[in-house]
Design a protein around this motif. Sequence first.
Motif, PDB file in Angstrom:
ATOM      1  N   ASP A 119       0.870  -1.166   0.000  1.00  0.00           N
ATOM      2  CA  ASP A 119       0.000   0.000   0.000  1.00  0.00           C
ATOM      3  C   ASP A 119       0.913   1.224   0.000  1.00  0.00           C
ATOM      4  O   ASP A 119       1.687   1.420   0.935  1.00  0.00           O
ATOM      5  CB  ASP A 119      -0.887  -0.022   1.243  1.00  0.00           C
ATOM      6  CG  ASP A 119      -1.822   1.176   1.351  1.00  0.00           C
ATOM      7  OD1 ASP A 119      -1.591   2.193   0.674  1.00  0.00           O
ATOM      8  OD2 ASP A 119      -2.784   1.099   2.138  1.00  0.00           O
ATOM      9  N   HIS A 146      -9.495 -11.412  -1.936  1.00  0.00           N
ATOM     10  CA  HIS A 146      -9.414 -10.155  -2.667  1.00  0.00           C
ATOM     11  C   HIS A 146      -8.601 -10.335  -3.953  1.00  0.00           C
ATOM     12  O   HIS A 146      -7.553 -10.988  -3.941  1.00  0.00           O
ATOM     13  CB  HIS A 146      -8.743  -9.077  -1.814  1.00  0.00           C
ATOM     14  CG  HIS A 146      -9.389  -8.853  -0.484  1.00  0.00           C
ATOM     15  ND1 HIS A 146     -10.753  -8.952  -0.280  1.00  0.00           N
ATOM     16  CD2 HIS A 146      -8.855  -8.507   0.730  1.00  0.00           C
ATOM     17  CE1 HIS A 146     -11.027  -8.693   0.990  1.00  0.00           C
ATOM     18  NE2 HIS A 146      -9.893  -8.422   1.619  1.00  0.00           N
ATOM     19  N   THR A 149      -4.805  -5.796  -6.544  1.00  0.00           N
ATOM     20  CA  THR A 149      -5.135  -4.376  -6.461  1.00  0.00           C
ATOM     21  C   THR A 149      -5.027  -3.702  -7.823  1.00  0.00           C
ATOM     22  O   THR A 149      -5.917  -2.942  -8.237  1.00  0.00           O
ATOM     23  CB  THR A 149      -4.199  -3.680  -5.462  1.00  0.00           C
ATOM     24  OG1 THR A 149      -4.325  -4.303  -4.180  1.00  0.00           O
ATOM     25  CG2 THR A 149      -4.514  -2.203  -5.355  1.00  0.00           C
ATOM     26  N   GLU A 152      -8.029  -4.112 -10.115  1.00  0.00           N
ATOM     27  CA  GLU A 152      -9.196  -3.311  -9.766  1.00  0.00           C
ATOM     28  C   GLU A 152      -9.013  -1.854 -10.190  1.00  0.00           C
ATOM     29  O   GLU A 152      -9.944  -1.216 -10.695  1.00  0.00           O
ATOM     30  CB  GLU A 152      -9.466  -3.408  -8.259  1.00  0.00           C
ATOM     31  CG  GLU A 152      -9.802  -4.803  -7.768  1.00  0.00           C
ATOM     32  CD  GLU A 152     -11.010  -5.378  -8.465  1.00  0.00           C
ATOM     33  OE1 GLU A 152     -12.141  -4.933  -8.176  1.00  0.00           O
ATOM     34  OE2 GLU A 152     -10.829  -6.289  -9.317  1.00  0.00           O
ATOM     35  N   LYS A 177      -8.957   4.661   2.775  1.00  0.00           N
ATOM     36  CA  LYS A 177      -9.399   4.143   1.486  1.00  0.00           C
ATOM     37  C   LYS A 177      -9.329   5.207   0.393  1.00  0.00           C
ATOM     38  O   LYS A 177      -8.855   4.955  -0.718  1.00  0.00           O
ATOM     39  CB  LYS A 177     -10.811   3.576   1.609  1.00  0.00           C
ATOM     40  CG  LYS A 177     -11.304   2.867   0.351  1.00  0.00           C
ATOM     41  CD  LYS A 177     -10.474   1.669  -0.017  1.00  0.00           C
ATOM     42  CE  LYS A 177     -10.473   0.628   1.055  1.00  0.00           C
ATOM     43  NZ  LYS A 177     -11.783   0.039   1.346  1.00  0.00           N
ATOM     44  N   GLU A 184      -2.988   4.696  -5.583  1.00  0.00           N
ATOM     45  CA  GLU A 184      -2.908   3.561  -6.510  1.00  0.00           C
ATOM     46  C   GLU A 184      -3.144   4.018  -7.953  1.00  0.00           C
ATOM     47  O   GLU A 184      -2.521   3.506  -8.889  1.00  0.00           O
ATOM     48  CB  GLU A 184      -3.925   2.486  -6.122  1.00  0.00           C
ATOM     49  CG  GLU A 184      -3.690   1.829  -4.767  1.00  0.00           C
ATOM     50  CD  GLU A 184      -2.532   0.828  -4.758  1.00  0.00           C
ATOM     51  OE1 GLU A 184      -1.865   0.667  -5.787  1.00  0.00           O
ATOM     52  OE2 GLU A 184      -2.307   0.217  -3.694  1.00  0.00           O
ATOM     53  N   ALA A 256     -15.224   1.435  -3.605  1.00  0.00           N
ATOM     54  CA  ALA A 256     -14.012   0.683  -3.287  1.00  0.00           C
ATOM     55  C   ALA A 256     -14.157   0.077  -1.897  1.00  0.00           C
ATOM     56  O   ALA A 256     -14.108   0.793  -0.897  1.00  0.00           O
ATOM     57  CB  ALA A 256     -12.787   1.596  -3.357  1.00  0.00           C
ATOM     58  N   LEU A 277     -11.530  -3.597  -3.182  1.00  0.00           N
ATOM     59  CA  LEU A 277     -10.281  -3.013  -2.685  1.00  0.00           C
ATOM     60  C   LEU A 277     -10.424  -2.827  -1.181  1.00  0.00           C
ATOM     61  O   LEU A 277     -11.189  -1.981  -0.732  1.00  0.00           O
ATOM     62  CB  LEU A 277     -10.028  -1.666  -3.376  1.00  0.00           C
ATOM     63  CG  LEU A 277      -8.669  -1.014  -3.146  1.00  0.00           C
ATOM     64  CD1 LEU A 277      -7.573  -1.826  -3.797  1.00  0.00           C
ATOM     65  CD2 LEU A 277      -8.663   0.411  -3.688  1.00  0.00           C
TER      66      LEU A 277
END
Length: 332
Positions: A119, A146, A149, A152, A177, A184, A256, A277
């Motif tokens: 992250d 999940h 990343t 998505e 978030k 991202e 998300a 996410l």
Amino acid sequence: MARLGDWLEPHPHGIYVRPADAWVDPSRPEARALVTHGHADHARGGHGEVWATPETLAIMAARYGEQTGRPVGYGESVRLGEVDVGFVPAGHVLGSAQIVLDFRGERIVVSGDYKRRPDPTCAPFEPVGCDVFVTEATFALPVFRHPETGDEIDKLIAALHANPDRCVLVGAYALGKAQRVIAELRARGHEAPIYIHGALARLCELYADHGVRLGELLPATGAAKKDVAGHVVLCPPGALNDRWSRRLPDPITAMASGWMRIRQRARQKNVELPLILSDHADWDELCDTLLELSPREVWVTHGREEALVHWCAMRQMKAKPLHLAGFEDEDD
């Protein structure tokens, strides 16, 4: 013979560390609170003093006003009563920490909320060997696995490029978030301005002040429809379908959240583009973490406790649910 970890007392409103005379993430005001991170279901205002990372204290100040704070950086150790207390990264949001408690030869790690994926907005989870590991169980069911990343985020960018006359409106929680979605997007090469709801501005500024690269952010409120077309817009989930969103140019509604794995949740919120996410570990990551740490006991809290306790029992790993109250999904 003393029971392992009998110096920690789980209560519905938090965990009391008796030899330190301190509470971990108490949901009501206490004289001394050890706070894992800044989400409202873990960090409440009104404590006598708060021991947390500097970033978490800054988040709490932004949300509740200045706290009587005792900053503890990652890797530092402080002595409270008879307990050595340390904070190590949890990988959940900016400043999130696992609280490491050492007392008379026993080590207990209260993980708070955590994830194992990279992250760009926070330090990665750091495994710490321990006798007792207190784990969350938000997504502790096998259905919750999940996706990658990047995949998505690519779905979000593809929807934007395919609809240049519209905008993509992403519902994302204000702490963690929203900033992660922005970071991202930047990591995938999306450098265009991103419009944000006013409720996100203060925490986005805080993240930027702590060195998280968010790029150009513009206020969505008051912006002309023609200017917003072809852009990503972020707002709190509660604003996705209210009057505020009607000012936008035919928005593609996205959200998300790890809960977007459940189609019914997406339908209930009228989400056209579900983005799975999450800032929590999924089922496989929870299980892999327990196998990696191999503690003598696992204590499970806030989430699908029974499923994870059962998984532990099938592997001869001693585990029990704590049944703490007051933990919600502000940060999913």
